[in-house]
Design an enzyme around this catalytic site. Structure first.
Site, PDB file in Angstrom:
ATOM      1  N   PRO A  50      47.328  34.672  40.656  1.00  0.00           N
ATOM      2  CA  PRO A  50      46.314  35.579  41.831  1.00  0.00           C
ATOM      3  C   PRO A  50      46.002  36.400  40.652  1.00  0.00           C
ATOM      4  O   PRO A  50      44.609  37.046  41.135  1.00  0.00           O
ATOM      5  CB  PRO A  50      46.757  35.589  42.667  1.00  0.00           C
ATOM      6  CG  PRO A  50      48.342  35.246  42.606  1.00  0.00           C
ATOM      7  CD  PRO A  50      48.700  34.044  41.757  1.00  0.00           C
TER       8      PRO A  50
ATOM      9  N   LYS B 219      40.776  34.969  41.412  1.00  0.00           N
ATOM     10  CA  LYS B 219      40.139  33.576  40.928  1.00  0.00           C
ATOM     11  C   LYS B 219      40.231  32.848  42.127  1.00  0.00           C
ATOM     12  O   LYS B 219      38.525  31.880  41.819  1.00  0.00           O
ATOM     13  CB  LYS B 219      39.494  32.622  39.794  1.00  0.00           C
ATOM     14  CG  LYS B 219      39.539  34.170  38.368  1.00  0.00           C
ATOM     15  CD  LYS B 219      37.976  34.133  38.500  1.00  0.00           C
ATOM     16  CE  LYS B 219      37.122  35.515  37.765  1.00  0.00           C
ATOM     17  NZ  LYS B 219      36.534  36.677  38.885  1.00  0.00           N
TER      18      LYS B 219
ATOM     19  N   TYR C 262      36.130  39.627  35.941  1.00  0.00           N
ATOM     20  CA  TYR C 262      36.362  39.875  36.557  1.00  0.00           C
ATOM     21  C   TYR C 262      35.133  39.612  38.075  1.00  0.00           C
ATOM     22  O   TYR C 262      35.322  39.298  38.498  1.00  0.00           O
ATOM     23  CB  TYR C 262      36.988  40.958  36.687  1.00  0.00           C
ATOM     24  CG  TYR C 262      37.667  41.300  37.946  1.00  0.00           C
ATOM     25  CD1 TYR C 262      39.320  41.184  37.761  1.00  0.00           C
ATOM     26  CD2 TYR C 262      37.628  42.175  38.871  1.00  0.00           C
ATOM     27  CE1 TYR C 262      39.687  41.965  39.013  1.00  0.00           C
ATOM     28  CE2 TYR C 262      38.172  42.393  40.006  1.00  0.00           C
ATOM     29  CZ  TYR C 262      39.369  42.216  40.634  1.00  0.00           C
ATOM     30  OH  TYR C 262      40.052  42.300  41.605  1.00  0.00           O
TER      31      TYR C 262
ATOM     32  N   HIS D 282      33.084  47.546  45.481  1.00  0.00           N
ATOM     33  CA  HIS D 282      33.979  47.184  44.424  1.00  0.00           C
ATOM     34  C   HIS D 282      33.374  47.602  43.324  1.00  0.00           C
ATOM     35  O   HIS D 282      33.483  46.600  43.023  1.00  0.00           O
ATOM     36  CB  HIS D 282      35.453  47.137  44.365  1.00  0.00           C
ATOM     37  CG  HIS D 282      36.751  47.509  45.595  1.00  0.00           C
ATOM     38  ND1 HIS D 282      38.183  47.388  45.478  1.00  0.00           N
ATOM     39  CD2 HIS D 282      35.989  47.748  47.029  1.00  0.00           C
ATOM     40  CE1 HIS D 282      38.359  48.240  46.788  1.00  0.00           C
ATOM     41  NE2 HIS D 282      37.340  48.197  47.473  1.00  0.00           N
TER      42      HIS D 282
ATOM     43  N   TYR E  37      46.156  47.487  39.209  1.00  0.00           N
ATOM     44  CA  TYR E  37      46.528  46.704  38.396  1.00  0.00           C
ATOM     45  C   TYR E  37      47.890  47.340  37.756  1.00  0.00           C
ATOM     46  O   TYR E  37      47.309  48.504  36.743  1.00  0.00           O
ATOM     47  CB  TYR E  37      45.854  45.489  37.886  1.00  0.00           C
ATOM     48  CG  TYR E  37      44.930  44.407  38.478  1.00  0.00           C
ATOM     49  CD1 TYR E  37      44.085  45.226  39.042  1.00  0.00           C
ATOM     50  CD2 TYR E  37      45.652  43.314  38.495  1.00  0.00           C
ATOM     51  CE1 TYR E  37      42.888  44.542  39.398  1.00  0.00           C
ATOM     52  CE2 TYR E  37      44.465  42.364  39.193  1.00  0.00           C
ATOM     53  CZ  TYR E  37      43.676  43.155  40.482  1.00  0.00           C
ATOM     54  OH  TYR E  37      42.485  42.251  40.677  1.00  0.00           O
TER      55      TYR E  37
HETATM   56  P1  RFL Z   1      43.577  25.749  50.960  1.00  0.00           P
HETATM   57  O1  RFL Z   1      43.575  27.197  51.126  1.00  0.00           O
HETATM   58  O2  RFL Z   1      44.981  25.270  50.323  1.00  0.00           O
HETATM   59  O3  RFL Z   1      43.699  25.237  51.767  1.00  0.00           O
HETATM   60  C1  RFL Z   1      44.015  23.156  52.010  1.00  0.00           C
HETATM   61  C2  RFL Z   1      43.490  23.108  53.277  1.00  0.00           C
HETATM   62  O4  RFL Z   1      44.179  21.267  53.130  1.00  0.00           O
HETATM   63  C3  RFL Z   1      45.686  21.500  54.770  1.00  0.00           C
HETATM   64  N1  RFL Z   1      46.248  20.102  53.662  1.00  0.00           N
HETATM   65  C4  RFL Z   1      46.221  18.761  54.652  1.00  0.00           C
HETATM   66  N2  RFL Z   1      45.265  18.576  55.641  1.00  0.00           N
HETATM   67  C5  RFL Z   1      45.276  17.144  55.842  1.00  0.00           C
HETATM   68  N3  RFL Z   1      46.507  16.370  55.132  1.00  0.00           N
HETATM   69  C6  RFL Z   1      47.236  16.578  53.829  1.00  0.00           C
HETATM   70  N4  RFL Z   1      48.040  16.049  53.157  1.00  0.00           N
HETATM   71  C7  RFL Z   1      46.909  18.032  53.083  1.00  0.00           C
HETATM   72  N5  RFL Z   1      47.314  18.625  52.352  1.00  0.00           N
HETATM   73  C8  RFL Z   1      47.205  19.667  52.915  1.00  0.00           C
HETATM   74  C9  RFL Z   1      45.799  23.025  54.751  1.00  0.00           C
HETATM   75  O5  RFL Z   1      46.454  22.420  55.598  1.00  0.00           O
HETATM   76  C10 RFL Z   1      45.072  23.825  54.234  1.00  0.00           C
HETATM   77  O6  RFL Z   1      44.698  23.549  55.345  1.00  0.00           O
HETATM   78  O7  RFL Z   1      42.674  24.873  49.534  1.00  0.00           O
HETATM   79  P2  RFL Z   1      41.347  25.524  49.383  1.00  0.00           P
HETATM   80  O8  RFL Z   1      40.226  25.545  50.672  1.00  0.00           O
HETATM   81  O9  RFL Z   1      40.304  24.623  47.987  1.00  0.00           O
HETATM   82  O10 RFL Z   1      40.685  27.153  49.165  1.00  0.00           O
HETATM   83  C11 RFL Z   1      41.075  27.963  48.092  1.00  0.00           C
HETATM   84  C12 RFL Z   1      42.606  29.050  48.254  1.00  0.00           C
HETATM   85  O11 RFL Z   1      43.449  28.837  49.235  1.00  0.00           O
HETATM   86  C13 RFL Z   1      43.322  29.771  46.988  1.00  0.00           C
HETATM   87  O12 RFL Z   1      42.631  29.374  45.372  1.00  0.00           O
HETATM   88  C14 RFL Z   1      43.134  30.792  46.549  1.00  0.00           C
HETATM   89  O13 RFL Z   1      43.606  31.775  48.056  1.00  0.00           O
HETATM   90  C15 RFL Z   1      44.023  31.290  45.445  1.00  0.00           C
HETATM   91  N6  RFL Z   1      44.313  33.246  46.078  1.00  0.00           N
HETATM   92  C16 RFL Z   1      42.673  34.279  45.289  1.00  0.00           C
HETATM   93  N7  RFL Z   1      41.641  33.407  45.055  1.00  0.00           N
HETATM   94  C17 RFL Z   1      40.935  33.969  45.048  1.00  0.00           C
HETATM   95  O14 RFL Z   1      39.361  34.488  44.688  1.00  0.00           O
HETATM   96  N8  RFL Z   1      40.534  36.068  44.822  1.00  0.00           N
HETATM   97  C18 RFL Z   1      41.961  36.248  45.706  1.00  0.00           C
HETATM   98  O15 RFL Z   1      42.141  37.151  45.592  1.00  0.00           O
HETATM   99  C19 RFL Z   1      42.851  35.473  44.887  1.00  0.00           C
HETATM  100  N9  RFL Z   1      44.817  35.962  45.784  1.00  0.00           N
HETATM  101  C20 RFL Z   1      44.757  33.888  45.798  1.00  0.00           C
HETATM  102  C21 RFL Z   1      45.408  34.648  46.150  1.00  0.00           C
HETATM  103  C22 RFL Z   1      46.068  32.764  46.583  1.00  0.00           C
HETATM  104  C23 RFL Z   1      47.691  33.327  46.835  1.00  0.00           C
HETATM  105  N10 RFL Z   1      48.505  33.224  47.243  1.00  0.00           N
HETATM  106  C24 RFL Z   1      48.441  33.371  47.936  1.00  0.00           C
HETATM  107  C25 RFL Z   1      48.581  31.355  46.573  1.00  0.00           C
HETATM  108  C26 RFL Z   1      47.024  35.494  46.118  1.00  0.00           C
HETATM  109  C27 RFL Z   1      47.541  34.706  46.356  1.00  0.00           C
HETATM  110  C28 RFL Z   1      49.281  35.888  47.406  1.00  0.00           C
HETATM  111  C1  PHB Z   2      44.248  40.325  47.637  1.00  0.00           C
HETATM  112  O1  PHB Z   2      43.584  41.542  48.200  1.00  0.00           O
HETATM  113  O2  PHB Z   2      44.668  39.406  48.033  1.00  0.00           O
HETATM  114  C2  PHB Z   2      44.477  40.435  46.072  1.00  0.00           C
HETATM  115  C3  PHB Z   2      43.238  41.290  44.985  1.00  0.00           C
HETATM  116  C4  PHB Z   2      43.194  41.066  44.114  1.00  0.00           C
HETATM  117  C5  PHB Z   2      44.138  39.699  43.102  1.00  0.00           C
HETATM  118  C6  PHB Z   2      44.583  38.961  44.058  1.00  0.00           C
HETATM  119  C7  PHB Z   2      44.997  39.048  45.299  1.00  0.00           C
HETATM  120  O3  PHB Z   2      43.531  39.695  41.936  1.00  0.00           O
END
Ligand code: RFL
Ligand code: PHB
Length: 390
Positions: free
Chosen positions: A293, A297, A385, A72, A201
């Site tokens: 989110p 990032k 971004y 994109h 957005y």
């Molecule tokens: P995670 O993915 O939370 O993984 C942590 C793992 O640790 C385990 N755990 C444990 N294990 C052992 N003992 C314990 N006591 C434990 N407690 C937890 C869990 O089961 C899990 O498997 O952290 P990690 O690896 O640092 O990754 C971070 C990312 O997952 C997170 O930053 C992103 O998903 C955030 N995020 C986005 N980031 C982007 O860069 N671009 C995006 O477009 C974006 N969109 C989003 C997002 C996060 C979202 N949510 C659901 C918060 C959109 C959403 C809706």
């Molecule tokens: C997504 O596709 O889940 C997504 C995309 C952009 C964002 C956050 C989440 O800023």
């Protein structure tokens, strides 16, 4: 059991760190309290910076990502019944982002780990890091109902915001910064073509909305909902009606609806724990910081942390140098705070805050209008971004 690096958490941070270390011949064990199939069922991030793709490429994880990821080079800001394209490529000298789901990255990482025969323990309980202040740290846990001790040189706390690693640090050794927003995002995934080929957005009087995708036939949509909202209150029909109400008419008319196969609510917060190193324990990714989110990032920051930490660990084992490990926290935090600022700014610009009055709303619209008329303002948005360089 003994290993060189014990990795707590099998999300993208833990799995990627394990993959890079294994490639460098550094032994590691990953432990997670969740079952493997649950880890694969989580729907999260979708937007990858070029730096993130580079790190994944270097770790040998590029094949499916380059095949299926969507490039994109722009996105839309929608407000006031209009639509303005942010030309990411034009404003940043040709940079872009890649849309490829976190679920797919996790699958690629799990497959690679299994192919390489590296040890992972799932569904474990009571994970606790010990003695990371000294020379001989270890991790204890319950696996298959039996206690297990993993002796190691270093512990990587990759266990997300609610994990055990940050909790093991004495509060007096850490400073936490936090902002909790009075709303969350309700996300829906459906097997329908996206409304537009680029992300939208939208700032609207009814609240923020985001149109994203996972492929040309699978859409990911979000709407802002008040904090504490329950997902059960949202039928698919209510979601689609609300999404359409928040988009400019020419987009709303084109939304293809269909049954959802995932719907969940994520609360929004900004959080940073400093420092990110405590002796032989390193915090990585969401364990150390959370961003709302809106700026896409969170996952990109996690990959940046892994890049810095894996460099430090490789230097340690290869050359006996501590320089990279000593620099880890400062290098990571300098990048983290810029993403925290950007994500807070995007969130403030695009959401409706319950306490905001007419004045704040006018300021938001003025800023959006400014972004559409000033190349300097739009460049600031685009540069952040696509991701600041490492
Ligand atoms: P995670 O993915 O939370 O993984 C942590 C793992 O640790 C385990 N755990 C444990 N294990 C052992 N003992 C314990 N006591 C434990 N407690 C937890 C869990 O089961 C899990 O498997 O952290 P990690 O690896 O640092 O990754 C971070 C990312 O997952 C997170 O930053 C992103 O998903 C955030 N995020 C986005 N980031 C982007 O860069 N671009 C995006 O477009 C974006 N969109 C989003 C997002 C996060 C979202 N949510 C659901 C918060 C959109 C959403 C809706
Ligand atoms: C997504 O596709 O889940 C997504 C995309 C952009 C964002 C956050 C989440 O800023």
């Amino acid at each position: 059991m003994r290993t060189q690096v014990a990795i707590i958490g099998s999300g993208p941070s833990g799995l990627l760190l394990g993959q890079i270390l294994s490639g460098a011949g550094i032994a590691n064990v990953v432990v997670d309290r969740t079952r493997r199939d649950h880890i694969l069922a989580r729907v999260r991030a979708g937007v990858l910076e070029q730096g993130t793709v580079r790190v994944l490429d270097q770790a040998g994880l590029g094949a499916r990502l380059h095949n299926e990821g969507l490039i994109h080079d722009g996105f839309s800001l929608a407000f006031d019944e209009r639509d303005h394209r942010i030309d990411l490529a034009g404003l940043t000298g040709g940079k872009h982002v890649t849309v490829y789901g976190q679920t797919e990255i996790t699958r690629d990482l799990l497959d690679a780990r299994e192919t390489d025969g590296m040890l992972s323990l799932y569904d474990v309980e009571d994970v606790v890091p010990h003695d990371f202040d000294g020379e001989r740290p270890y991790v204890t846990l319950i696996h298959d109902g039996k206690p297990l001790r993993i002796d190691c040189d270093f512990i990587a706390g990759c266990d997300g915001f609610h994990g055990a690693s940050r909790r093991a640090v004495p509060p007096s050794a850490m400073t936490c910064y936090e902002r909790i927003y009075p709303f969350g995002w309700l996300g829906l995934l459906a097997e329908v073509p996206p409304v537009s080929h680029e992300l939208i957005y939208a700032n609207h009087a009814r609240g923020f909305a985001l149109c994203s995708m996972r492929s040309l036939s699978r859409s990911r949509y979000y709407v802002q909902v008040p904090a504490g909202e329950k997902v059960e209150a949202w039928s698919d029909q209510r979601f689609w009606d609300e999404l359409r109400a928040r988009l400019p008419r020419h987009h709303a008319e084109k939304v293809t609806t269909g049954p959802s196969f995932e719907k969940s609510i994520a609360p929004l917060r900004s959080f940073v724990a400093e420092p990110m190193r405590f002796g032989r324990l390193f915090l990585v990714g969401d364990a150390a910081h959370i961003v709302p989110p809106t700026g896409a990032k969170g996952l990109n920051l996690a990959v940046g942390d892994v890049h810095y930490l894996s460099e430090g660990l490789c230097e340690h084992y290869r050359e006996g140098s501590e320089a990279g490990l000593e620099a880890y926290s400062a290098r990571a935090l300098s990048r983290v705070w810029k993403a925290v600022r950007f994500s807070w700014w995007m969130t403030t610009l695009l959401h409706r805050f319950p306490e905001a009055g007419a004045f704040e709303t006018k300021i938001q619209l003025a800023e959006l209008d400014y972004l559409t008329h000033s190349r300097a303002a739009a460049s600031m948005l685009a540069e952040n971004y696509v991701g600041l360089s490492y």
